[in-house]
Design an enzyme around this catalytic site. Structure first.
Site, PDB file in Angstrom:
ATOM      1  N   HIS A 185      -1.999   4.538  -4.953  1.00 15.92           N
ATOM      2  CA  HIS A 185      -0.477   4.403  -4.602  1.00 15.92           C
ATOM      3  C   HIS A 185      -0.128   5.417  -3.672  1.00 15.92           C
ATOM      4  CE1 HIS A 185       3.650   3.053  -4.845  1.00 15.92           C
ATOM      5  NE2 HIS A 185       4.155   4.019  -5.442  1.00 15.92           N
ATOM      6  N   HIS A 224       5.379   3.788   3.352  1.00 17.59           N
ATOM      7  CA  HIS A 224       5.710   3.075   1.945  1.00 17.59           C
ATOM      8  C   HIS A 224       6.290   1.732   2.192  1.00 17.59           C
ATOM      9  CE1 HIS A 224       5.658   2.175  -2.185  1.00 17.59           C
ATOM     10  NE2 HIS A 224       6.106   3.142  -2.654  1.00 17.59           N
ATOM     11  N   CYS A 272       8.381  -0.703  -6.567  1.00 15.38           N
ATOM     12  CA  CYS A 272       7.199  -0.670  -5.796  1.00 15.38           C
ATOM     13  C   CYS A 272       5.859  -1.174  -6.091  1.00 15.38           C
ATOM     14  CB  CYS A 272       7.144   0.899  -5.209  1.00 15.38           C
ATOM     15  SG  CYS A 272       8.665   1.799  -4.868  1.00 15.38           S
TER      16      CYS A 272
END
Lengths: 398, 337
Positions: A295, A328, A165
């Site tokens: 994040h 996400h 990620c």
């Protein structure tokens, strides 16, 4: 007397941006989505979620298909990831006619995964050799980028970063690094990922996905929802960029946390080192930092670890995670969120951290609606499996 | 910046460590073609499996549940680092197919209506293998995973050079690894790239690692071409020739270590190089080891460095023509005398 003026040939300037996300296709829709703190999460339409606990995701609007086909009809035969990437690339290039990348750095976690899934499903059936070739070649992570670049006849080499990620932010850092080192004068940085059943199943089986809303930094947060999208950045040295700068990559920091393959060290040491290194690389102190795009996945472990790091590095700086609005987007997330940061700096607002009811993490969270603020210097964080931590420092062009 | 090669490690179908692989290549050894287990079509699943490496010390915990790609990466990296410290070391990893066996198993579970194993899924991410390497060696700075065709091995070297140039590390471990699974054999066979009759590549697996740092005396990897994407509309030979001409400007290599693994593209690669340098000696290690993509292209580099160090080459060209039409090249040369 020493000369402290920066060498403009080594300053990475952003001269074009394109963005496709669940908040909209293109920067204009995205800006409106951010200002309206829009919830872009909905029931998954791309595949059946019958066997899964989580039922929702941040999906890009169907209109992206028309945008992609408007660029080239060939896109109909490309993986979904390429069809998300194409409009983002077209938008960035429209801002900077004549741009010619010397290198393309792309961040993704799964590339053309939908093609891999189709290939696997159809193994026992009758399928033409041509169709087999199309699926196998399109599955490889670099191929969606190569297909999209072919529309503009670009022949730049494609370097794909797949650091879970953190991939999108890593791609931006690496592209800016190549400009700053003088190895190239122009680079394209991309983050892209499309929603895929295999990946959806993966986060579901790890119980990382939530069955309710994604609530980053909330005391009762219960997990993430997945998203998808793409963002494309054109980066040039300041001499080539001239007065076209939309923003500047001031610095970045990478750190690896060897605690566990999927869980961050609870102390937040990885995120902390990444942010500290980004600030040092940019030559900034935290009193000049206006915003941190976290994040902030909404998982209990990530958010507590990241919050510990932010409390240590810059406790007074406003923070939000935009993943409550978008989900996400994995390898695309860092690039999409960097685009959000540029829009925030241009528009004088801080994006909202939606779905927040109560937080005990000790941060100044931009809760539920945008905050108007003079925003000139930001950090954007991306962390991933394998202990990959990246933080990038962006600022408005002076 | 020129890169000095400070250490090498290798696991392949020809050996468990660099010295064994090097000796086998010198002796022209070719492994036995084996059909991979559980293949839906055994005729398409012929490959050269790697020899099983020794698990490096310190790797046991993290590798307990990992697939073979992580073992290959860890073994090669540990050998390349040798007894040197991992302090201020960056890590750049490259692969083409990643943990393809776990990816196939995980998706098969999902297709069967099962929830999917939470032990398998994390190991399917492309950066799982380098994260195990980093944990084993205690690397906490820059760790990057690259994915691409065989050219990704050279991309990893170029990325290492950028990281070293930025001052964020004093040395960099460049590791590339690949693992075999019948689904990969099936896929590349249907693409038409693997062995049919006497033409085509044999897939393989393994890991190669180079520990690189800035070169003090100029010996080592002199140039790395930034690479190029060759569009389908453009003749491949012309594009490839341009890359080779650019990377060898002012240098006449006496050795070429090429990426040819038995297919049509490889023949083109060799023909272009021989056309430019008629006297050149050509080595094609993939004809012996099989095609392990980025791991193979790093092995090409290791071989070129070795030839220069032994004095059997003054300047060696490394060339790669990847299956996604990504072209790359590098030049290895001796130091300033």
């Amino acid at each position: 007397m020493s000369d402290h003026r920066p060498n403009l040939r080594r300053v990475p300037v952003i001269t074009g941006v394109g963005c496709v996300s669940p908040l909209g296709c293109g920067l204009s829709q995205t800006r409106q989505g951010l200002l309206g703190s829009r919830d872009g999460i909905s029931a998954v339409k791309l595949f059946s979620t019958g066997g899964f606990l989580c039922q929702t995701a941040g999906q890009v609007a169907d209109s992206v298909e028309d945008l992609a086909l408007g660029v080239t009809r060939k896109a109909a035969r490309w993986p979904r990831a390429a069809r998300l990437l194409l409009p983002a690339m077209a938008e960035a290039l429209e801002e900077r006619p004549g741009f010619l990348p010397e290198v393309v750095i792309a961040g993704t976690t799964s590339g053309g995964m939908d093609f891999g899934e189709d290939f696997f499903r159809g193994l026992g059936g009758r399928r033409s050799g041509k169709e087999d070739r199309r699926l196998v070649r399109g599955y490889l992570p670099q191929q969606p980028v190569i297909e999209a670049l072919g529309v503009w006849r670009f022949q730049a080499p494609v370097r794909v970063v797949s650091n879970a990620c953190a991939s999108g932010t890593n791609a931006l850092c690496l592209a800016a690094g190549l400009v700053r080192s003088g190895e190239v004068e122009s680079a394209m940085a991309i983050g892209f990922d499309a929603l895929a059943e295999l990946v959806f199943a993966g986060f579901d089986c790890l119980r990382a996905s939530t069955t309710e809303k994604c609530r980053p930094f909330d005391s009762a947060r219960s997990g993430l929802v997945l998203g998808e999208g793409a963002a494309c950045f054109l980066i040039e040295n300041a001499v080539r960029a001239g007065d076209r700068g939309l923003g500047r990559v001031a610095g970045w920091g990478l750190a690896n946390d060897n605690h566990h393959l999927t869980q961050p060290n609870p102390s937040g040491i990885g995120p902390r080192l990444a942010m500290e290194r980004a600030l040092a690389d940019a030559g900034w102190t935290t009193d000049t930092l206006d915003y941190i795009n976290a994040h902030g996945t909404g998982t209990p472990f990530n958010d507590s670890s990241e919050a510990a790091a932010i409390r240590h590095v810059a406790p007074q700086v406003p923070v939000s995670s935009t993943k409550g609005m978008t989900g996400h987007a994995l390898g695309a997330a860092g690039a999409i969120e960097a685009a959000f940061c540029l829009l925030a700096m241009q528009g004088g607002f801080l994006p909202a951290n939606i779905n927040l009811r109560e937080s005990d993490l000790g941060l100044d969270i931009v809760a539920n609606s945008v905050r108007l603020a003079d925003c000139r210097r930001v950090l954007s964080n991306s962390f991933g499996f394998g202990g990959a931590n990246a933080s990038i420092a962006l600022e408005v062009t002076p | 910046m020129r890169l000095s090669v400070l250490g090498r490690g290798c696991v392949s179908s020809l050996g468990r460590e660099w010295a064994g692989v090097r000796a086998a290549l010198s002796n022209g050894v070719k492994p036995e073609l084996r059909s991979l287990p559980d293949a839906s079509d055994p005729a398409r699943a012929g490959a050269y499996p790697a020899m099983t490496p020794q698990a490096p010390s310190g790797s046991a915990g993290r590798l307990r549940r990992s697939s073979s790609i992580s073992y290959f990466a860890c073994a090669a990296a540990a050998e390349a680092l040798g007894g040197l410290s991992s302090e201020a070391t960056a890590l750049v990893f490259a692969s083409s197919n990643g943990a393809v066996s776990y990816t196939r198993k995980f998706f098969a579970e999902v297709m069967d209506g099962k929830p999917g194993s939470p032990l398998l899924f994390p190991e399917t991410v492309y950066n799982a293998a380098p994260s195990h390497v980093a944990a084993m060696l205690g690397i906490d700075s820059s760790v990057l995973a690259l994915v691409g065709d065989a050219s990704a091995g050279l991309d990893a070297l170029a990325t290492a050079r950028t990281l070293l140039g930025s001052g964020s590390a004093n040395q960099c471990l460049v590791v590339a690894a690949e693992e075999l699974d019948w689904i990969a054999c099936e896929g590349y066979a249907r693409w038409g790239l693997t062995l049919r009759g006497t033409s085509g590549a044999v897939l393989s697996e393994g890991g190669t690692a180079l520990l690189v740092g800035p070169s003090a005396d100029g010996a080592g990897i002199l140039r790395i071409h930034p690479g190029r994407t060759v569009p389908k509309s453009e003749p491949a030979a012309g594009a490839f020739r341009a890359v080779i001409e650019e990377v060898t400007e002012g240098v006449v290599p006496d050795l070429a270590v090429v990426s040819c693994s038995g297919g049509r593209v490889g023949r083109l690669e060799e023909a272009v190089i021989r056309g430019l340098f008629p006297e050149i000696r050509v080595l094609a290690p993939k004809r012996n080891t099989g095609e392990a993509f980025a791991a193979s292209s790093l092995l090409q580099c290791a071989l070129a460095v070795d030839e220069v160090e032994r004095g059997t080459s003054r300047a060696a060209l490394v060339s790669v023509f990847g299956w996604n039409r990504q072209v790359g090249a590098a030049v290895v040369a001796g130091g300033r005398k």
